[in-house]
Structures are given as structure tokens and as C-alpha cells.
Design an enzyme around this catalytic site. Structure first.
Site, short mmCIF file in Angstrom:
data_model
loop_
_atom_site.label_atom_id
_atom_site.label_comp_id
_atom_site.label_asym_id
_atom_site.label_seq_id
_atom_site.Cartn_x
_atom_site.Cartn_y
_atom_site.Cartn_z
N HIS A 82 0.79 -1.44 0.12
CA HIS A 82 0.26 -0.14 -0.18
C HIS A 82 1.33 1.36 0.25
O HIS A 82 2.20 1.31 0.56
CB HIS A 82 -1.19 -0.03 1.36
CG HIS A 82 -0.11 0.07 2.79
ND1 HIS A 82 -0.01 -1.00 3.62
CD2 HIS A 82 0.04 1.16 3.10
CE1 HIS A 82 1.03 -1.09 4.00
NE2 HIS A 82 0.98 0.46 4.53
N ARG A 120 -1.06 10.51 5.48
CA ARG A 120 -1.59 11.18 6.33
C ARG A 120 -2.79 12.01 5.78
O ARG A 120 -2.94 12.96 4.73
CB ARG A 120 -0.76 12.40 7.33
CG ARG A 120 0.04 10.95 8.21
CD ARG A 120 1.14 11.99 8.87
NE ARG A 120 2.09 10.46 9.01
CZ ARG A 120 3.00 10.30 8.38
NH1 ARG A 120 3.63 10.85 7.48
NH2 ARG A 120 3.98 9.57 9.44
N GLU A 140 -3.43 3.71 1.95
CA GLU A 140 -4.27 4.04 3.83
C GLU A 140 -4.38 4.90 3.94
O GLU A 140 -3.31 5.86 4.30
CB GLU A 140 -2.63 3.16 4.50
CG GLU A 140 -2.50 3.49 6.17
CD GLU A 140 -1.41 2.68 6.27
OE1 GLU A 140 -0.83 3.77 7.54
OE2 GLU A 140 -0.17 2.10 6.29
N ASN A 194 -4.58 10.71 12.54
CA ASN A 194 -3.45 11.03 14.09
C ASN A 194 -4.79 12.16 14.53
O ASN A 194 -5.03 12.95 13.66
CB ASN A 194 -2.54 12.07 14.02
CG ASN A 194 -1.37 10.95 13.14
OD1 ASN A 194 -1.21 9.65 13.99
ND2 ASN A 194 -0.33 11.10 12.38
N HIS A 232 2.09 11.49 -6.29
CA HIS A 232 0.79 11.27 -6.56
C HIS A 232 0.45 9.94 -6.06
O HIS A 232 1.65 9.09 -6.43
CB HIS A 232 0.14 11.66 -7.92
CG HIS A 232 1.11 11.64 -9.11
ND1 HIS A 232 2.35 11.46 -9.38
CD2 HIS A 232 0.78 10.37 -9.72
CE1 HIS A 232 2.16 11.12 -10.69
NE2 HIS A 232 1.43 10.07 -10.60
N GLU A 265 -3.20 12.08 -9.78
CA GLU A 265 -3.94 11.54 -10.82
C GLU A 265 -4.77 10.59 -11.95
O GLU A 265 -4.75 9.90 -11.60
CB GLU A 265 -2.34 11.37 -11.45
CG GLU A 265 -2.25 10.56 -13.00
CD GLU A 265 -1.07 10.16 -13.63
OE1 GLU A 265 -0.28 10.91 -15.29
OE2 GLU A 265 0.02 9.84 -12.59
#
Length: 139
Positions: free
Chosen positions: A5, A9, A55, A59, A73, A116
Site C-alpha cells: 500500500h 496522512r 492507507e 492522527n 501522487h 492523477e
């Protein structure tokens, strides 16, 4: 070796899920809440290859992640680039690099992650409003 993956964040999990899930059409494959570590992980996969995931790491404590340009990207092949760009635009997403060529477009997630979009197969014939639309911002 097996690719698993890409992690990005996010500052607002709900806004990011709206963009990636409701906008792009990715599907949540799994989620892990870790309250003791003060974060949540949400994994999303594209319908045609859900095993290659994005993913989203949220936080709980607010933090400035910068412009995210050092990430590069994420890229997705799409069935109809014009329809997807119109759908995203209808959700209020800015089309930073319109699909003037019927082949490629760029948008940004709520956290500034560059996305993209590439037309599957041959490019679509140039069509308005995309063919004459200028770039907006950075992508």
C-alpha cells in the site's frame, strides 16, 4: 516481494473518505482504530484491484503535514475520465489539470495529495468544457 500500500496522512478523516470513497469510488477494505496510540488507519482499494491499497492515517492530534508535494501522487485508471471529473467537480473538487486530451487529469484530496486520473485504454475525444479549461493551482 509484494507491493502492499501507499500511506498518506489526513487531517479530516470524514472529508478524506468522502473524497476517496464517495468521489473516486474506492472501497474501504479494513480499518484499525488505535486509541492508545491516538490514530486510526483506514485502508481503501480500487474495485478492480482492492489488494493494492491506499492507507489513510488519521492522527487524533492536529499536525501540519505541509504541502505534501514531496509525496508525489497516487494514480488511478478510470473508465470515463470526463464523467469522473464532472462527478468530482459536482462535489466541489477543483480539477487542477483538466482532461483536455481525454487522457489525463489531476485533482487534490482535502489534504493536498495530488491524484492523477488516467483514462483506461485509448484517450477519449476532446470535449468541452474540458478541452478549453485552463489549469488551476498546482498539481
Amino acid at each position: 516481494m509484494k507491493y502492499l500500500h501507499a500511506m498518506v496522512r489526513v487531517r479530516d478523516l470524514d472529508a478524506s473518505l468522502k473524497f476517496f470513497r464517495d468521489g473516486l469510488g474506492l472501497r474501504e477494505t479494513r480499518r484499525k482504530d488505535v486509541p492508545q496510540g491516538r490514530f486510526t488507519l483506514v485502508y481503501l482499494g480500487a474495485p478492480e484491484n482492492p489488494e493494492s491499497e491506499v492507507e489513510l492515517t488519521w492522527n487524533y492530534d492536529d499536525e501540519d503535514y505541509g504541502s505534501a508535494r514531496n509525496f508525489g501522487h497516487l494514480a488511478f485508471a478510470v473508465d470515463d475520465i470526463y464523467a469522473l471529473c464532472a462527478h468530482l467537480q459536482g462535489m466541489g473538487v477543483t480539477i487542477n489539470r483538466p482532461p483536455r486530451d481525454g487522457h489525463m487529469a489531476f485533482v487534490r484530496s482535502p489534504d493536498g495529495i495530488s491524484i492523477e486520473l488516467l483514462q483506461k485504454g485509448e484517450p477519449l475525444a476532446p470535449a468541452e468544457p474540458w478541452a478549453s479549461m485552463a489549469n488551476t493551482g498546482s498539481w
